[in-house]
Design a protein around this motif. Structure first.
Motif, PDB file in Angstrom:
ATOM      1  N   LEU A   1       0.820  -1.217   0.000  1.00  0.00           N
ATOM      2  CA  LEU A   1       0.000   0.000   0.000  1.00  0.00           C
ATOM      3  C   LEU A   1       0.852   1.266   0.000  1.00  0.00           C
ATOM      4  O   LEU A   1       0.481   2.271  -0.598  1.00  0.00           O
ATOM      5  CB  LEU A   1      -0.956  -0.014   1.191  1.00  0.00           C
ATOM      6  N   GLU A   2       1.988   1.230   0.646  1.00  0.00           N
ATOM      7  CA  GLU A   2       2.898   2.379   0.606  1.00  0.00           C
ATOM      8  C   GLU A   2       3.468   2.561  -0.802  1.00  0.00           C
ATOM      9  O   GLU A   2       3.508   3.679  -1.321  1.00  0.00           O
ATOM     10  CB  GLU A   2       4.053   2.189   1.599  1.00  0.00           C
ATOM     11  N   THR A   3       3.875   1.469  -1.418  1.00  0.00           N
ATOM     12  CA  THR A   3       4.528   1.519  -2.727  1.00  0.00           C
ATOM     13  C   THR A   3       3.584   1.936  -3.845  1.00  0.00           C
ATOM     14  O   THR A   3       3.927   2.790  -4.663  1.00  0.00           O
ATOM     15  CB  THR A   3       5.140   0.138  -3.055  1.00  0.00           C
ATOM     16  N   TYR A   4       2.398   1.348  -3.897  1.00  0.00           N
ATOM     17  CA  TYR A   4       1.522   1.551  -5.047  1.00  0.00           C
ATOM     18  C   TYR A   4       0.360   2.515  -4.810  1.00  0.00           C
ATOM     19  O   TYR A   4      -0.166   3.078  -5.770  1.00  0.00           O
ATOM     20  CB  TYR A   4       0.968   0.213  -5.535  1.00  0.00           C
ATOM     21  N   PHE A   5      -0.040   2.709  -3.565  1.00  0.00           N
ATOM     22  CA  PHE A   5      -1.222   3.526  -3.303  1.00  0.00           C
ATOM     23  C   PHE A   5      -0.955   4.734  -2.416  1.00  0.00           C
ATOM     24  O   PHE A   5      -1.877   5.447  -2.041  1.00  0.00           O
ATOM     25  CB  PHE A   5      -2.353   2.650  -2.750  1.00  0.00           C
ATOM     26  N   GLY A   6       0.306   4.971  -2.074  1.00  0.00           N
ATOM     27  CA  GLY A   6       0.707   6.197  -1.402  1.00  0.00           C
ATOM     28  C   GLY A   6       0.296   6.340   0.046  1.00  0.00           C
ATOM     29  O   GLY A   6       0.352   7.442   0.592  1.00  0.00           O
ATOM     30  N   LEU A   7      -0.085   5.263   0.711  1.00  0.00           N
ATOM     31  CA  LEU A   7      -0.432   5.376   2.121  1.00  0.00           C
ATOM     32  C   LEU A   7       0.837   5.523   2.953  1.00  0.00           C
ATOM     33  O   LEU A   7       1.915   5.085   2.545  1.00  0.00           O
ATOM     34  CB  LEU A   7      -1.234   4.158   2.590  1.00  0.00           C
ATOM     35  N   THR A   8       0.697   6.141   4.116  1.00  0.00           N
ATOM     36  CA  THR A   8       1.809   6.368   5.028  1.00  0.00           C
ATOM     37  C   THR A   8       1.535   5.662   6.345  1.00  0.00           C
ATOM     38  O   THR A   8       0.434   5.758   6.887  1.00  0.00           O
ATOM     39  CB  THR A   8       1.966   7.882   5.299  1.00  0.00           C
TER      40      THR A   8
ATOM     41  N   MET B   1      -2.340   3.207   9.007  1.00  0.00           N
ATOM     42  CA  MET B   1      -1.878   3.946   7.839  1.00  0.00           C
ATOM     43  C   MET B   1      -2.885   5.037   7.504  1.00  0.00           C
ATOM     44  O   MET B   1      -4.074   4.883   7.766  1.00  0.00           O
ATOM     45  CB  MET B   1      -1.732   3.005   6.639  1.00  0.00           C
ATOM     46  N   THR B   2      -2.409   6.122   6.904  1.00  0.00           N
ATOM     47  CA  THR B   2      -3.312   7.182   6.466  1.00  0.00           C
ATOM     48  C   THR B   2      -3.042   7.521   5.006  1.00  0.00           C
ATOM     49  O   THR B   2      -1.963   7.289   4.481  1.00  0.00           O
ATOM     50  CB  THR B   2      -3.157   8.469   7.304  1.00  0.00           C
ATOM     51  N   ASP B   3      -4.078   8.099   4.384  1.00  0.00           N
ATOM     52  CA  ASP B   3      -3.921   8.624   3.031  1.00  0.00           C
ATOM     53  C   ASP B   3      -3.798  10.146   3.121  1.00  0.00           C
ATOM     54  O   ASP B   3      -3.775  10.720   4.217  1.00  0.00           O
ATOM     55  CB  ASP B   3      -5.067   8.186   2.122  1.00  0.00           C
ATOM     56  N   ASN B   4      -3.745  10.819   1.982  1.00  0.00           N
ATOM     57  CA  ASN B   4      -3.585  12.274   1.945  1.00  0.00           C
ATOM     58  C   ASN B   4      -4.788  13.024   2.494  1.00  0.00           C
ATOM     59  O   ASN B   4      -4.680  14.206   2.818  1.00  0.00           O
ATOM     60  CB  ASN B   4      -3.303  12.741   0.516  1.00  0.00           C
ATOM     61  N   ASP B   5      -5.945  12.359   2.588  1.00  0.00           N
ATOM     62  CA  ASP B   5      -7.151  12.998   3.110  1.00  0.00           C
ATOM     63  C   ASP B   5      -7.366  12.718   4.592  1.00  0.00           C
ATOM     64  O   ASP B   5      -8.379  13.125   5.159  1.00  0.00           O
ATOM     65  CB  ASP B   5      -8.385  12.537   2.319  1.00  0.00           C
ATOM     66  N   GLY B   6      -6.458  11.973   5.216  1.00  0.00           N
ATOM     67  CA  GLY B   6      -6.577  11.675   6.638  1.00  0.00           C
ATOM     68  C   GLY B   6      -7.367  10.431   6.972  1.00  0.00           C
ATOM     69  O   GLY B   6      -7.598  10.144   8.142  1.00  0.00           O
TER      70      GLY B   6
END
Length: 133
Positions: free
Chosen positions: A20-27, A39-44
């Motif tokens: 998910l970090e590599t392909y979908f940008g989650l942190t 994990m979070t995405d850019n929208d929180g």
């Protein structure tokens, strides 16, 4: 009211986290090793991964990742293919340009963009990454 988080049980927390970090940008914000990550995405949005065995999600269960446009869907699809991950070819399904894949850890993911003017009631039934559309 909005949805804040989702807990998913997966067979390999670390493998899914990395994917998910590599392909979908989650942190990753919190990690308890192989047992749990938050994990979070850019929208929180908060996605928790918890280790489990014998996972049995319903056939249609999946997690969707919207893309800005068809080109982003195609780019992600191509990147996954180039890295040896089995993905179906994007297609117009339920009013969006989409593809599904079986991700590590026993979960199904969808990458899509909504299409203006497409009737979401038309087109083939989604395969949810289990068979070609």
């Amino acid at each position: 009211m909005k949805i804040n988080h989702l807990n998913l049980t997966v067979t390999d927390v670390i493998e899914v986290k990395n994917f998910l970090e590599t392909y979908f940008g989650l942190t990753t914000n919190v990690s308890a090793g192989k047992a749990f990550v938050a994990m979070t995405d850019n929208d929180g949005f908060l996605l928790n991964l918890m280790h489990g065995k014998d996972i049995n999600y319903p056939d249609t269960f999946h997690v969707g990742f919207p893309q800005e446009n068809k080109q982003e869907v195609d780019n992600l699809n191509q990147r996954l293919k180039e890295d040896g991950i089995k993905v179906e070819t994007p297609a117009i399904v339920h009013g969006s340009y989409t593809f599904y894949l079986q991700a590590p850890g026993g979960i199904t993911l969808e990458a899509y963009c909504l299409l203006e003017g497409e009737d979401p009631t038309k087109g083939p039934r989604p395969s949810f990454g289990k068979e070609p559309i």
